[in-house]
Design an enzyme around this catalytic site. Structure first.
Site, PDB file in Angstrom:
ATOM      1  N   TYR A 485       0.799  -1.207   0.097  1.00 19.17           N
ATOM      2  CA  TYR A 485       0.088  -0.038  -0.085  1.00 19.17           C
ATOM      3  C   TYR A 485       0.733   1.211  -0.124  1.00 19.17           C
ATOM      4  O   TYR A 485       0.439   2.360  -0.291  1.00 19.17           O
ATOM      5  CB  TYR A 485      -0.937   0.043   1.147  1.00 19.17           C
ATOM      6  CG  TYR A 485      -0.049  -0.345   2.543  1.00 19.17           C
ATOM      7  CD1 TYR A 485       0.047  -1.425   2.965  1.00 19.17           C
ATOM      8  CD2 TYR A 485       0.584   1.062   3.281  1.00 19.17           C
ATOM      9  CE1 TYR A 485       0.605  -1.751   4.133  1.00 19.17           C
ATOM     10  CE2 TYR A 485       1.376   0.440   4.382  1.00 19.17           C
ATOM     11  CZ  TYR A 485       1.361  -0.755   4.610  1.00 19.17           C
ATOM     12  OH  TYR A 485       2.116  -1.108   6.051  1.00 19.17           O
ATOM     13  N   LYS A 501       0.578   6.728   7.474  1.00 18.19           N
ATOM     14  CA  LYS A 501       0.460   5.883   6.463  1.00 18.19           C
ATOM     15  C   LYS A 501       0.386   6.936   5.071  1.00 18.19           C
ATOM     16  O   LYS A 501      -0.780   7.314   4.860  1.00 18.19           O
ATOM     17  CB  LYS A 501      -0.521   5.049   6.640  1.00 18.19           C
ATOM     18  CG  LYS A 501      -0.692   3.886   5.479  1.00 18.19           C
ATOM     19  CD  LYS A 501      -1.836   3.029   5.969  1.00 18.19           C
ATOM     20  CE  LYS A 501      -1.922   1.973   4.821  1.00 18.19           C
ATOM     21  NZ  LYS A 501      -3.051   1.215   5.224  1.00 18.19           N
ATOM     22  N   ASP A 596      -7.996  -9.550   5.759  1.00 14.51           N
ATOM     23  CA  ASP A 596      -6.545  -9.586   5.435  1.00 14.51           C
ATOM     24  C   ASP A 596      -5.999  -9.832   6.806  1.00 14.51           C
ATOM     25  O   ASP A 596      -5.244  -8.910   7.254  1.00 14.51           O
ATOM     26  CB  ASP A 596      -6.165  -8.356   4.846  1.00 14.51           C
ATOM     27  CG  ASP A 596      -4.657  -8.565   4.230  1.00 14.51           C
ATOM     28  OD1 ASP A 596      -4.138  -9.691   4.291  1.00 14.51           O
ATOM     29  OD2 ASP A 596      -3.948  -7.573   4.080  1.00 14.51           O
TER      30      ASP A 596
END
Length: 831
Positions: A485, A501, A596
């Site tokens: 990601y 992030k 996930d």
């Protein structure tokens, strides 16, 4: 004859530690010992097991002090028991002493004492009292049999059971000591040996009387021959006779002829002349013959006749004595046979009494059973009569029921018609319901848009310049993670450590995943879900709370030489992860599936409290996703995530359900147990469990796993990893009920993952001014978050500088920190 012989040697009595069992044997020995001294003999056997704290241990397995204390306690009990035996002797007026030895075998200890003290007389038990019977004649104790066989021949043994003499083993002594050899046996009354001895003495006395009667003719003959000899001037030879009147041992008559008996039939051996002879006997006839011859060589007829007459009388008397002896021996044998027959008859009579008693008991039982059968028969008769009455009542009810059936048939026909009309109404209502559901779904969509607009106000939005400043323009030294990601940086935003992030331009996740993670994390709060502080929509950047201990994957691998996780911490992490999944799956109005789940998406704070992160590819299940044939929520989606943790049924069918997270949770649980990689771990663990080698597969870095808990967790994890999702356990009703007690018993934290003893408070929850947990946090111009009341009081008092940096504030505006307020409220509620 005196039955008690004075002997300076004491009478030894072997006893055990059971006073009740040996009391009668000791009393028997005292009563039959006469004036002898008594010596209590005992063999002390050290205990083979030592009781301690409710269990038993082998000698030497405890501490030396405890072992020695118990041995001394046993010896004191032995001396106390021996003193009780001595007290019995004292009460019966007998001088007594005690002698003991310590050995592992009682019988060998007795033999050792016999040899060491040259014991001549010993009384010991033939068997335990419970084995005694009136017909008991043999030894039944292994110890008694061993001592009887191995004791020296010089030791006289008496074996007693319950105060009765069972068997005697005499020692070998010289003839001079025969009378003193067995004083105890001589004192036993009415024994067969004493009775036999009495009979034999009486028979021998009769023979001696006959022998005494025979001496008169011999003496008369001697007198006559003497006078004839004197008349002939002494030319006739002298004759000497042996007068034996002291006893009868062979037996012999008074003429010197000894009687020799055949032991098989009692008959006498006879010489050709009709007289009985024995070796060493004196021949009378050859000594007399020369005196019957005159000087001229002729036979003296008168003397010969006088000699022959008493000789014949003596032979007749001897022959009659032999017959009388034989007759008396035969009578004695018949008497003994009669005694044995009487004993056998008495035994048979006792057996017959026992059989009769058993027969009477059996008869009483049969009479009792017969009475029971009679009472049961009467009861059955009553029940049968009652059944007859019920039958007639039922027959009347059946007749009335038939009338009711006919009436009900008419009602059923009318009900069918009414049901048809109701069915038509139902179809019409079904159509109305479907249209109402569509309208409700449209309203729900509008409400969701409104809710999203409201939720967007619950967290802070940051500009890209603030993100750059917080990460020092994305300094590589501040990078703490990397994935498909993008990258994760550690930063300082508004004087608070955060994790930023940053979405990579070529990332697999796009704006949709970014928006979904924002929507999910802004709506829900849980102590084991990562807290979203804010976001930068223009660059798809997310700002989380900073968790200093990294991911669970790093800690299992002990990255950067960090200490391994203990088995208690691993159980707590599993329980926290289960709690977070239960919260997601039971979320209202829509269930959330993470999709996930893996150790790299489980982060740990400074107290190793787990936080589930990365909700970019999570899925929200609604009522539209219910299958037509059951009520299971599922969603068709393209399989994404890490292959080793993905549900095999999701890979094959594309149907994602909450049970897909259960499969991933099972793989993580196996990794916590073994520390091994995820690929192929289920087959490896199954083989170790089936072959009994699970202990070798457990991660040794976690410490000494409790095997029972480890095995229970292993079986639970394998159930979670079942190929068929229907076979997997339910998280709330099955998995949580297993993990929560383990966490509590292992000394873990509470069910919300918070340290229950220290009540850990995150530092950013504390107001810098009040030093208390904030209720209404607001951000000031200096970038610090304060309690609203505290910062307003600071500004209203005339201060225009920062309470933290003492720098001048650019403005006095305060911004509510909704994300931090929501986190504080969740923390307070959990606490």
């Amino acid at each position: 004859m005196n039955m008690v012989m004075v002997n300076p040697e004491p009478l030894y009595v072997a006893v055990s530690k059971d006073l009740k069992e040996n009391k009668l044997n000791l009393i028997w020995a005292i009563q039959n010992s006469g004036t002898k001294r008594i010596c209590i003999l005992h063999v002390h056997v050290p205990p083979t097991l030592i009781p301690f704290m409710g269990a038993k241990y082998l000698p030497g397995s405890l501490k030396e002090q405890e072992d020695r204390a118990y041995q001394e306690f046993e010896r004191q009990n032995m001396h106390k028991t021996l003193d009780d035996y001595l007290l019995i002797c004292q009460r019966m007026g007998v001088q007594a002493e005690k002698l003991h030895i310590e050995m592992d075998s009682i019988e060998k200890g007795i033999l050792e004492l016999i040899s060491q003290y040259n014991i001549q007389m010993l009384v010991m038990g033939a068997a335990s009292d419970k084995n005694y019977s009136r017909r008991m004649m043999d030894l039944r104790s292994k110890k008694a049999i061993y001592v009887c066989e191995q004791a020296p021949a010089s030791c006289h043994l008496w074996f007693i059971c319950k105060g009765h003499l069972i068997q005697t083993r005499e020692h070998s002594l010289d003839e001079g000591n025969v009378e003193a050899a067995s004083p105890l046996v001589q004192k036993v009354p009415n024994s067969e040996a004493e009775h036999s001895l009495h009979l034999r003495s009486h028979s021998h006395a009769l023979v001696q009387n006959h022998g005494a009667n025979l001496t008169n003719p011999g003496q008369e003959l001697f007198r006559r021959v003497k006078s004839a000899n004197d008349g002939h001037g002494g030319s006739i030879l002298d004759v000497s006779f042996q007068d034996d009147t002291e006893g009868y041992s062979s037996p012999c008559n008074q003429m010197g002829v000894e009687v020799c008996r055949d032991e098989s039939n009692g008959l006498s051996k006879r010489s050709p002349s009709g007289l009985s002879t024995c070796p060493g006997s004196t021949a009378v006839e050859p000594a007399l013959t020369p005196n019957l011859i005159t000087e001229g060589g002729r036979m003296n007829d008168t003397l010969y006749d006088q000699h022959e007459q008493p000789k014949g009388e003596a032979e007749n008397a001897t022959r009659n004595a032999y017959r009388e002896t034989f007759r008396r021996e035969k009578a004695e044998k018949d008497f003994m046979d009669t005694i044995h027959m009487a004993k056998a008859s008495g035994s048979l009579y006792l057996d017959e009494l026992d059989l009769r008693k058993l027969a009477e008991e059996e008869l009483a039982k049969e009479i009792e059973e017969l009475d029971n059968i009679k009472s049961q028969r009467d009861k059955v008769k009553e029940e049968l009569q009652l059944a007859h009455n019920q039958k007639s009542s039922l027959e009347s009810q059946i007749s009335s029921s038939e009338l009711m059936i006919k009436e009900l048939e008419q009602k059923i026909i009318s009900a069918v018609d009414l049901l048809q009309s109701y069915k038509n109404d139902r179809d019409e209502l079904q159509i109305q319901r479907d249209s109402a559901l569509r309208e409700a779904e449209e309203l729900r969509g509008k409400r969701g848009e409104t809710l999203r607009m409201h939720v967007s106000q619950l967290f802070s939005e940051f500009s890209f310049s603030e993100i750059e400043e917080a990460t020092s323009n994305f300094n590589p030294s501040l990078k703490i993670g990397e994935g498909g990601y993008g990258s994760i940086f550690k930063g300082i935003l508004h004087h608070t450590e955060v994790a930023i992030k940053l979405l990579h331009p070529n990332s697999m996740q796009g704006p949709l995943e970014f928006q979904q993670e924002v929507d999910v994390l802004s709506k829900i709060r849980h102590p084991n879900l990562i807290t979203l502080i804010g976001a930068c929509p223009e660059t798809c950047t997310l700002v989380y709370e900073y968790l200093p201990n990294g991911s669970l994957e790093d800690r299992l691998a002990c990255k950067d030489n960090t200490p391994p996780l203990s088995w208690q911490t691993r159980i707590r992490i599993a329980a926290e992860l289960c709690s977070a999944l239960i919260f997601l799956h039971s979320s209202k109005p829509h269930s959330i599936v993470h999709g996930d789940l893996k150790p790299s998406n489980i982060l740990l704070d400074s107290n190793l409290i787990s936080k589930l992160s990365d909700f970019g590819i999570c899925h929200i299940l609604s009522l539209h996703d219910i299958s037509s044939n059951n009520t299971t929520l599922f969603k068709r989606a393209d399989p994404t995530g890490t292959f080793a943790y993905m549900d095999p049924q999701f890979l094959s069918s594309g149907e994602l359900t909450p049970k897909s997270d259960v499969y991933s949770f099972g793989i993580i649980l196996l990794r916590l147990l073994t520390g091994r990689q995820a690929l192929g771990i289920t087959e490896e663990v199954k083989y170790a469990l089936d072959t009994g080698k699970l202990n070798s597969l457990l991660d040794p870095l976690a410490g000494d796993w409790p095997f029972v808990k480890a095995e229970q967790l292993t079986r639970l994890a394998l159930r979670c990893c079942e190929m068929n999702r229907k076979s997997r356990p339910d998280l709330h009703s099955d998995v949580w009920r297993t993990l929560e007690p383990m966490r509590v018993s292992s000394g873990g934290t509470n069910s919300f993952g918070l340290c229950s003893e220290r009540h850990y408070q995150p530092p950013y929850f504390i107001c810098p001014i009040f030093q208390e947990v904030m209720q209404d946090p607001h951000v000031a111009a200096d970038g610090f978050t304060y309690e609203a009341e505290a910062i307003r009081g600071w500004l209203d008092s005339g201060h225009d500088t920062s309470p933290m940096t003492n720098s001048r504030l650019t403005h006095h505006n305060l911004v509510p920190n909704h994300a931090l307020r929501s986190s504080i409220q969740d923390w307070l509620q959990a606490r």
